[in-house]
Design an enzyme around this catalytic site. Structure first.
Site, short mmCIF file in Angstrom:
data_model
loop_
_atom_site.label_atom_id
_atom_site.label_comp_id
_atom_site.label_asym_id
_atom_site.label_seq_id
_atom_site.Cartn_x
_atom_site.Cartn_y
_atom_site.Cartn_z
N SER A 144 -156.16 -88.16 74.18
CA SER A 144 -155.25 -87.14 73.67
C SER A 144 -156.03 -85.91 73.21
O SER A 144 -155.59 -84.78 73.40
CB SER A 144 -154.44 -87.70 72.49
OG SER A 144 -153.66 -88.78 72.92
N HIS A 198 -152.05 -94.34 77.79
CA HIS A 198 -151.11 -95.05 76.92
C HIS A 198 -150.03 -95.77 77.75
O HIS A 198 -149.68 -96.92 77.48
CB HIS A 198 -150.42 -94.07 75.97
CG HIS A 198 -151.35 -93.39 75.00
ND1 HIS A 198 -151.33 -92.04 74.77
CD2 HIS A 198 -152.34 -93.90 74.22
CE1 HIS A 198 -152.25 -91.74 73.86
NE2 HIS A 198 -152.88 -92.84 73.52
N LYS A 241 -151.01 -84.71 58.15
CA LYS A 241 -151.73 -84.30 59.37
C LYS A 241 -150.77 -83.57 60.30
O LYS A 241 -149.75 -84.12 60.70
CB LYS A 241 -152.27 -85.57 60.06
CG LYS A 241 -153.66 -85.39 60.65
CD LYS A 241 -154.27 -86.72 60.99
CE LYS A 241 -154.37 -86.92 62.49
NZ LYS A 241 -154.84 -88.26 62.84
N ARG A 284 -161.24 -98.41 75.14
CA ARG A 284 -161.92 -97.67 76.20
C ARG A 284 -163.42 -97.87 76.20
O ARG A 284 -164.06 -97.85 77.23
CB ARG A 284 -161.64 -96.16 76.05
CG ARG A 284 -160.28 -95.75 76.54
CD ARG A 284 -159.93 -94.38 76.03
NE ARG A 284 -159.82 -94.40 74.59
CZ ARG A 284 -159.37 -93.39 73.85
NH1 ARG A 284 -159.07 -92.25 74.44
NH2 ARG A 284 -159.26 -93.49 72.55
#
Ligand code: ADP
Length: 151
Positions: free
Chosen positions: A129, A18, A42, A91
């Site tokens: 992550s 990031h 969440k 990615r």
């Protein structure tokens, strides 16, 4: 026109991948706003307050980096914070499939809101992550993946 990009994400946690997108984004935009999306339904692994503080510490010398959190549609958060671009990292093809749809929806919601994608730096491509959370949960060292000290 001032070019302001919102870099949205969960950032649970914010990783070196990031940070790389932010630093490269600064070469394209006058300002990069890191937007931590907080979906109240969440539950986070790393608390929002702690992550905000870590990101702040990481970019303390970059006055063109701002940090916000939002519980809203990303497109609305962009408008509310004066961002005229969205910034995202890519990615692999899995990222692409997801980003392809979401960027079209965001542009539908807010006309002219373009998403700019930066391809990951190869050495950072494997960092996610999800993997950092998994490693941390079982006590593995994760410092190599983060641009700040966890404690
Ligand atoms: P989200 O939950 O919205 O996918 P993330 O916090 O997982 O948010 O990621 C935010 C953005 O950062 C996404 O665009 C993602 O593709 C990108 N990103 C994550 N890890 C990397 C990495 N290692 N290199 C480049 N971009 C990355």
């Amino acid at each position: 026109m001032k070019k302001v990009a919102l870099f949205p994400g969960s950032f649970d946690p914010f990783t070196k991948g990031h940070a790389d997108i932010v630093m490269r984004g600064l070469k394209l935009f006058d300002e990069v706003i890191i937007g931590i999306g907080t979906n109240s339904a969440k539950k986070r692994y790393f608390p929002l307050e702690m992550m905000t503080e870590k990101i702040r510490e990481t970019f303390k010398d970059n006055e063109n980096v701002k940090i916000i959190s939002y519980d809203d549609l990303t497109a609305n958060a962009a408008v509310a914070n004066g961002a005229n671009f969205l910034l995202r990292g890519l990615r692999n093809t899995t990222d692409f499939e997801y980003e392809n749809t979401i960027s079209q929806v965001n542009r539908h919601l807010v006309g002219g809101l373009e998403t700019v994608f930066l391809i990951t730096s190869p050495e950072l491509a494997p960092i996610s992550s999800t993997i950092v959370r998994e490693l941390h949960k079982y006590g593995a060292k994760v410092d190599d993946f983060l641009p700040y000290d966890l404690d």
